[in-house]
Structures are given as C-alpha cells and as structure tokens.
Design an enzyme around this catalytic site. Structure first.
Site, short mmCIF file in Angstrom:
data_model
loop_
_atom_site.label_atom_id
_atom_site.label_comp_id
_atom_site.label_asym_id
_atom_site.label_seq_id
_atom_site.Cartn_x
_atom_site.Cartn_y
_atom_site.Cartn_z
N GLU A 49 -9.28 7.74 3.47
CA GLU A 49 -9.24 7.99 4.92
C GLU A 49 -9.71 9.39 5.26
O GLU A 49 -9.21 10.38 4.69
CB GLU A 49 -7.81 7.76 5.43
N LYS A 73 0.86 -1.19 0.00
CA LYS A 73 0.00 0.00 0.00
C LYS A 73 0.88 1.23 0.00
O LYS A 73 1.91 1.25 0.69
CB LYS A 73 -0.93 0.02 1.23
#
Ligand code: KIV
Length: 273
Positions: free
Chosen positions: A190, A121
């Site tokens: 996020e 990631k």
C-alpha cells in the site's frame, strides 16, 4: 438473493499463486455486506476483502484503529452469506494480534471458525512473521500487508507514502521475502513508490496486490465504495471511481421525495386494492 448452486468451484489461495506464475493479473475488492459481496461474486471478482477499512467506510470512524474483532466477524459473516465463488479474506483488526502471536493465532482462528473467512490479512513485516508461520502451520492462510499499514497511522504521523528512501525500500523488500518464507500466500503493498513494488513483485514467489503501488504488482485492490464513487472529499491519488453512485443516490432520493411531496407516489400500480 439468488440460490447458490454447488457446481461453482471456489477460488483458493493456490489458484492465486498459480495466477502469478501464469502472469494473469487479478483484482481484489473490499465488501462489508452480503448484497455487495453477491454482486462482486457475480461479476467474477476472485478475492473479496472484509477490510478493517469498514471502520471508516461503514462505521464513520476517521481511522481503522477503533475496529474490533467483533466488528470484523459481523461483517465477514454477512459477506460469506453473499459469496459462493470468491475467496473471502478477513482483516485482523488493531490489537487482535500485536500483543502476542498466540493471541493473534486465536483471533485468526475465530475469523475462520466463527466468521467463515477463508483467509486472514495481517499488517506488518518482521514483527508478524512468527504469527504468519504459526497460522499457516495451523491451516490458516495469511495475506501480508506492507507499506502504508493504516493501523500504524499514528506511528507514521499520517497517511503518507512509505518506502521512499533506500533503507525503507530495502526493508519492504526484506519484509515481503520474510512473509513469503513464513508461508504468506499473498502480500498487499500500500502506498509505496512503483519501483519498490516492482522489485518486490519480481523477488517474491507470491502475488503482490497493490493499492497506490503502481502498475507492476500482480493484482490491484481498491475499496468498493471508492470504485463505485460513493465516497466524497479528499481522496488518495490512487483512487479511481468507475461510477458515480453518490450522484445516482442523490438523484433517486430527490426524485422519491418530489413524487411523495407532489402526491405522485404511490400510484395505482403500487397500491393494493
Ligand atoms: O482495510 C482495507 O480495506 C485494506 C485494503 C485497502 C488493502 O486493507
């Protein structure tokens, strides 16, 4: 630890994309050690993230900035030892990819080759598109991460919701598209407004994995220690604890202490004749 049977079919990145197309929601949870990974795997969690949140959760730092590639490698190896079905994604830590795409490619390769991760990631949009394209061409699946990217906390001036104004929201949508076009197989969103996450989810063909991004994403991710109620203090609004293991630990440790102090432990059943 249980023995691993070869009959289990591991989750792949293409399974996750297919789940989006079937509108089948899924979860991702963090893990940093073999035992926790084993429990998540047994519970059927399809994706385990060895997040650089390990810097805060496991190592006691106040941000993810101090986390190194060796830290992530160490914990990824442990998580892989506890996993037989879940897809294990290792986080690319701060400064393992920001200097150049070539450095990032090598670091990503180490996470697969030495850490046993199935995918990596990486935080950021346009700035990491070249790395994402090169890594996926090299056979390294990449998950993107947009919105509040914690490695940029100093740039943001704190852990703040991102994408609140129209320009910032449009940038997140454009970045998500660019990541998907470069070959990313999923993207974490996020701390962004729910409406922005809904737009991204609608516009990209890859799964969106929300954390503080509302209910419309294809999947949700949380830090395992938050889910288990191990963390304390001021926690972000999106955190939901599904257990109170912090109290359980306090109670168990106090009970052990009381029994030792009172001469009740060890009893005959714990003692070798
Ligand atoms: O490091 C981490 O745990 C993360 C998740 C919260 C998405 O990046």
């Amino acid at each position: 630890m249980s023995t691993h049977s070869s009959a289990v079919r591991p989750v792949t990145v293409t399974d996750l994309v297919a789940m989006k197309h079937r509108e089948q929601r899924f979860v991702m949870l963090t893990a940093y050690d073999a035992l926790t990974a084993e429990m998540l795997d047994e519970a059927g969690v399809p994706v385990i993230l060895v997040g650089d949140s390990l810097g805060m959760v496991v190592l006691g730092h106040d941000s993810t900035i101090p986390v190194t590639i060796d830290d992530v490698l160490h914990h990824t190896r442990a998580v892989r030892r506890g996993t037989r079905r879940a897809l294990v994604v290792a986080d690319m830590p701060f400064m393992s990819y920001q200097a150049s795409a070539s450095e990032g490619l090598r670091a990503a390769g180490r996470l697969l080759q030495e850490g046993g991760a199935h995918a990596v990631k990486v935080e950021g949009g346009a700035a990491v598109v070249d790395l994402v394209a090169r890594a996926t061409t090299a056979g390294i699946p990449v998950m993107g991460h947009l919105g509040l990217t914690p490695q940029s906390v100093n740039q943001f001036g704190g852990f703040r919701v991102q994408g609140r104004d129209d320009d910032a929201a449009a940038r997140i949508v454009a970045d998500a598209r660019a990541l998907a076009e470069a070959g990313a197989f999923a993207v974490v969103l996020e701390c962004i407004p729910a409406e922005v996450a809904r737009r991204v989810t609608q516009e990209v063909p890859i799964p969106t994995i929300g954390i503080g991004a509302g209910p419309s994403t294809d999947a949700q991710v949380l830090v395992i220690d938050d889910v288990l109620g191990r963390t304390a203090g001021r926690l972000p609004r999106f955190v939901k604890a599904y257990a109170d293991t912090r109290s359980t630990v306090h109670d168990a440790v106090k009970a052990f202490q009381a029994e030792v102090e009172g001469g009740d432990y060890p009893g005959p059943e714990h003692t070798y004749e």
